[in-house]
Write a protein that holds these residues in place. Structure first.
Motif, PDB file in Angstrom:
ATOM      1  N   GLN A  95       0.853  -1.190   0.000  1.00  0.00           N
ATOM      2  CA  GLN A  95       0.000   0.000   0.000  1.00  0.00           C
ATOM      3  C   GLN A  95       0.888   1.238   0.000  1.00  0.00           C
ATOM      4  N   LYS A  96       0.387   2.295  -0.630  1.00  0.00           N
ATOM      5  CA  LYS A  96       1.094   3.567  -0.542  1.00  0.00           C
ATOM      6  C   LYS A  96       0.083   4.671  -0.299  1.00  0.00           C
ATOM      7  N   GLU A  97       0.578   5.734   0.338  1.00  0.00           N
ATOM      8  CA  GLU A  97      -0.282   6.860   0.660  1.00  0.00           C
ATOM      9  C   GLU A  97      -0.371   7.793  -0.536  1.00  0.00           C
ATOM     10  N   ASN A 131      -3.825   0.418  -3.006  1.00  0.00           N
ATOM     11  CA  ASN A 131      -3.262  -0.924  -3.021  1.00  0.00           C
ATOM     12  C   ASN A 131      -2.589  -1.174  -4.357  1.00  0.00           C
ATOM     13  N   TYR A 132      -1.433  -1.812  -4.320  1.00  0.00           N
ATOM     14  CA  TYR A 132      -0.741  -2.214  -5.534  1.00  0.00           C
ATOM     15  C   TYR A 132       0.090  -3.444  -5.219  1.00  0.00           C
ATOM     16  N   ALA A 159       2.030  -3.033 -10.200  1.00  0.00           N
ATOM     17  CA  ALA A 159       0.750  -3.181 -10.896  1.00  0.00           C
ATOM     18  C   ALA A 159      -0.379  -3.009  -9.891  1.00  0.00           C
ATOM     19  N   SER A 160      -1.439  -2.335 -10.330  1.00  0.00           N
ATOM     20  CA  SER A 160      -2.567  -2.113  -9.431  1.00  0.00           C
ATOM     21  C   SER A 160      -3.793  -2.937  -9.809  1.00  0.00           C
ATOM     22  N   GLY A 161      -3.677  -3.782 -10.812  1.00  0.00           N
ATOM     23  CA  GLY A 161      -4.792  -4.626 -11.215  1.00  0.00           C
ATOM     24  C   GLY A 161      -4.299  -5.803 -12.039  1.00  0.00           C
ATOM     25  N   THR A 162      -5.196  -6.745 -12.333  1.00  0.00           N
ATOM     26  CA  THR A 162      -4.818  -7.948 -13.068  1.00  0.00           C
ATOM     27  C   THR A 162      -4.366  -7.635 -14.487  1.00  0.00           C
TER      28      THR A 162
END
Length: 187
Positions: A95-97, A131-132, A159-162
């Motif tokens: 996770q990043k802010e 989320n990534y 990557a943040s998704g499939t």
């Protein structure tokens, strides 16, 4: 006019291609290439070992490695290869802010005569989390005759998704083979 559209097209392609960064790290070089390799085998494919959680992604990475190595002129030989390729992965959820700008387009709204904005009332800290997944594709190039590591190349991306994960891993495999090609020409 045509020159302007070519420049515009170039800038758009440059922007889109730079959106996803993949970093390569060349590690563990035990021997220098002493000959021109003509055949290879991908161990993961031969023994049915899956390095990724998703078997479809694993198959895509193995296929991309095989296709790109064949494009370099090497042949796939599972009986007596000159080069053995083994890959593994590291998929790390993180996770990043993300800091949201409370004062859009005005900086700190110093010169804005209408200081009141009901959207941001009572919101002093506008931080959210995203989320990534940190992806690592680790490819070992092994010389089976000497039983030593030719080199290990690690490709790292986010990557943040499939869909982004698929795209980044296929690009990573392509870049790893490109780095192998450069390494072979250097020596």
């Amino acid at each position: 006019m045509q020159k302007l559209s070519i420049i515009t097209l170039f800038l758009i392609v440059l922007t889109l291609s730079s959106c996803s960064s993949i970093e390569l790290f060349k590690e563990r070089t035990e021997i220098k290439p002493y000959k021109e390799y003509t055949s290879f085998v991908i161990v993961n494919k031969e023994i049915g070992s899956s390095s990724f959680k998703d078997e479809l992604i694993d198959a895509k990475v193995a296929n991309e490695l095989e296709v790109k190595m064949k494009e370099l002129g090497l042949t796939y030989d599972s009986k007596s290869p000159d080069l053995v390729i083994r890959y593994s992965s590291n998929e790390d959820p993180r996770q990043k802010e993300v800091y949201n700008n409370q004062y859009p387009m005005w900086g700190m709204r110093v010169w804005d005569p209408w200081m009141f904005d009901p959207r941001f009332m009572g919101r002093q800290n506008m931080v959210s989390t995203k989320n990534y997944e940190l992806l690592q594709l680790i490819v070992d190039f092994i010389d089976p005759k000497q039983d030593k590591m030719l080199m290990t190349i690690t490709a790292v991306s986010e990557a943040s998704g499939t869909k982004a994960k698929n795209k980044n891993l296929i690009k990573s495999a392509e870049k790893v083979v490109g780095a192998y090609k450069v390494h072979m020409k250097e020596n």
